[in-house]
Write an enzyme that holds these catalytic residues in place. Structure first.
Site, PDB file in Angstrom:
ATOM      1  CG  HIS A   1      -0.140   0.298   2.056  1.00 21.65           C
ATOM      2  ND1 HIS A   1      -0.571  -0.860   3.289  1.00 21.65           N
ATOM      3  CD2 HIS A   1      -0.153   1.393   3.178  1.00 21.65           C
ATOM      4  CE1 HIS A   1       0.200  -0.137   4.568  1.00 21.65           C
ATOM      5  NE2 HIS A   1       0.304   1.825   4.450  1.00 21.65           N
TER       6      HIS A   1
ATOM      7  CG  ASP B   1       0.116  -3.627   3.011  1.00 19.01           C
ATOM      8  OD1 ASP B   1       0.023  -3.442   1.875  1.00 19.01           O
ATOM      9  OD2 ASP B   1      -0.803  -3.030   3.548  1.00 19.01           O
TER      10      ASP B   1
ATOM     11  CB  SER C   1       3.122   2.456   6.019  1.00 17.71           C
ATOM     12  OG  SER C   1       1.647   1.397   6.450  1.00 17.71           O
TER      13      SER C   1
END
Length: 362
Positions: free
Chosen positions: A100, A131, A214
Site C-alpha cells: 500500500h 501487503d 508503513s
C-alpha cells in the site's frame, strides 16, 4: 477491529510542533523504562536513588546502539504524492516495503534514513494479498546496509521494541514501546489505497505507528528487524482517528518468505496461504445483520468446487469458526494452511449441509 494504513505522510503545516511532541514523548518513554532489577542487584552498595539513573543510562545506551545498527538499513520512499518507509533486504539494492506504500506507482525516489541525496528505484513486484512489495534501487547509497531479520517464533509479549521510519515525513524517526501481543489476524480496508489484505500472525505493538511509518522497521534490542509496521488501529469514538498505542507489524518470517521469493523469482510462487478458491459476498438477514458468505463463483477445479459447493450456497462455518462476513472468512482462512482438510458448513436453499474441503492456495 478497524485499522488504517500508516502510509500517507503529506507534510503538515506544523512540523515543528509535531517534532517537539515526538521528542518529548521519547524522553518520557526512556525515563519510564528505567527499571532493571538485574542491573541494580549487581551494585548493592549503591542506594536505590543512585542506581536508578545508572540503569536508565544503560538502557539509553542500548537504544542508541540499536539505532546506530539499524537506522542505516531504513529508507524513506516517495511514491507519487505520498511517503512511506522501507527496509534494505540485501546488499544488491532490494528494499522491502508495504504494497500500500507503493500503490500503483512503478518508479520511486528513495532516501536513506541517515541522509544523503535521493536515488531512483523501480518496482520488482508487489503482493497486495500480504501487503508486501519489493523495489530495487538503481544505485545503492553509500552507508546503506542490509537489515538483519529476527526469529518471529522468539517474539514474545513484553519485549521492548523500537519502530523506525518516516512518520509524517520526518525521516529517520524512532519511537519506543513493547510487543503487546503476537499472533493477531488483522484485515485492512480497501479505502485510501488499502489492499484489503487479511494478514495472519501480526505483531501488535505499543510503539507509535503513524502515517509514513508503513514499510519501516520494528526492531528488538538485538538490532534485529522482527516486523514491518503496517497498520494502526482506529477508534470510531475519535472519528476514525488512530487509537494510541495499538499498531501492527507483519512478522519477519513472512517478510523473509515473500520478499525472498520476489527477489529470487520476480514474483510470489508459494504464498503459504490457504484458499477456498471462491468469489463471495456478505449476505444479510431480514434484520440487516450479516449471516454468511454467499458463493458467487466456485470453479469446478477449485477447492470448494471439488467438494461440491456451488454458486448460491451460503457459507456459515469454517471448522469451528462462525462465518458472518467475507472478512471473517478471510481471517478464518488466514489461520489455515494449503492442503489442510476442513469442514465447511453451508446453506443451500433452506437446508444446512457440510462438506469436507481440501484447501487450496491463495
Amino acid at each position: 477491529m478497524d485499522v488504517s494504513r500508516a502510509r500517507r505522510a503529506h507534510r503538515p503545516p506544523a512540523l515543528t510542533a509535531l517534532a517537539a511532541l515526538a521528542v518529548g514523548g521519547c524522553v518520557v518513554a526512556l525515563a519510564g523504562g528505567c527499571s532493571s532489577p538485574g542491573r541494580v542487584a549487581a551494585a548493592p552498595e549503591r542506594s536505590t536513588q543512585a542506581a536508578a539513573p545508572l540503569a536508565t543510562h544503560e538502557l539509553e545506551d542500548e537504544y542508541r546502539t540499536v539505532i546506530r545498527n539499524v537506522l542505516p538499513s531504513v529508507v524513506q520512499i516517495e511514491a507519487g504524492d505520498s511517503l512511506g518507509s522501507g527496509v534494505a533486504f540485501d546488499t544488491r539494492g532490494h528494499v522491502v516495503t508495504n504494497a500500500h506504500v507503493i500503490g500503483q506507482e512503478k518508479t520511486f525516489k528513495v532516501t536513506a534514513a541517515t541522509g544523503g541525496q535521493p536515488v531512483t528505484a523501480r518496482l520488482v513486484s508487489s503482493y497486495p494479498e500480504q501487503d508486501l512489495a519489493v523495489i530495487r534501487l538503481d544505485s545503492v547509497p553509500q552507508g546503506l546496509k542490509a537489515a538483519r531479520f529476527g526469529d518471529s517464533s522468539a517474539v514474545d509479549m513484553g519485549q521492548i521494541v523500537l519502530a523506525m521510519g518516516s512518520p509524517l515525513g520526518l525521516s529517520g524517526s524512532v519511537t519506543q514501546g513493547i510487543v503487546s501481543a503476537t499472533g493477531r489476524t488483522v484485515s485492512e480496508g480497501r479505502t485510501d489505497g488499502g489492499t484489503g489484505a487479511t494478514i495472519a500472525n501480526m505483531v501488535q505493538t505499543s510503539a507509535a505507528i503513524n502515517p509514513g511509518n508503513s514499510g519501516g522497521a520494528l526492531v528488538n534490542l538485538d538490532s534485529e528487524v522482527i516486523g514491518i509496521p503496517t497498520l494502526a488501529a482506529t477508534d470510531p469514538e475519535l472519528g476514525g482517528g488512530a487509537a494510541a498505542g495499538i499498531g501492527f507489524a507483519i512478522p519477519a518470517s513472512t517478510v523473509r518468505s515473500i520478499a525472498g521469493q520476489i527477489v529470487k523469482d520476480g514474483r510470489v510462487t508459494d504464498s503459504g496461504r490457504a484458499a477456498l478458491d471462491i468469489t463471495g459476498r456478505t449476505v444479510l438477514d431480514d434484520a440487516y445483520r450479516p449471516e454468511g458468505v454467499a458463493i458467487v463463483e466456485a470453479p469446478s477445479d477449485g477447492a470448494a468446487g471439488r467438494a461440491g459447493l456451488r454458486p448460491g450456497d451460503v457459507i456459515t462455518r469454517l471448522g469451528d469458526t462462525e462465518i458472518t462476513t467475507i472478512t471473517s472468512l478471510a481471517e478464518a482462512l488466514a489461520a489455515r494452511k494449503p492442503g489442510e482438510v476442513v469442514t465447511v458448513t453451508y446453506v443451500r436453499g433452506t437446508t444446512s449441509h457440510e462438506a469436507r474441503v481440501t484447501l487450496g492456495e491463495l
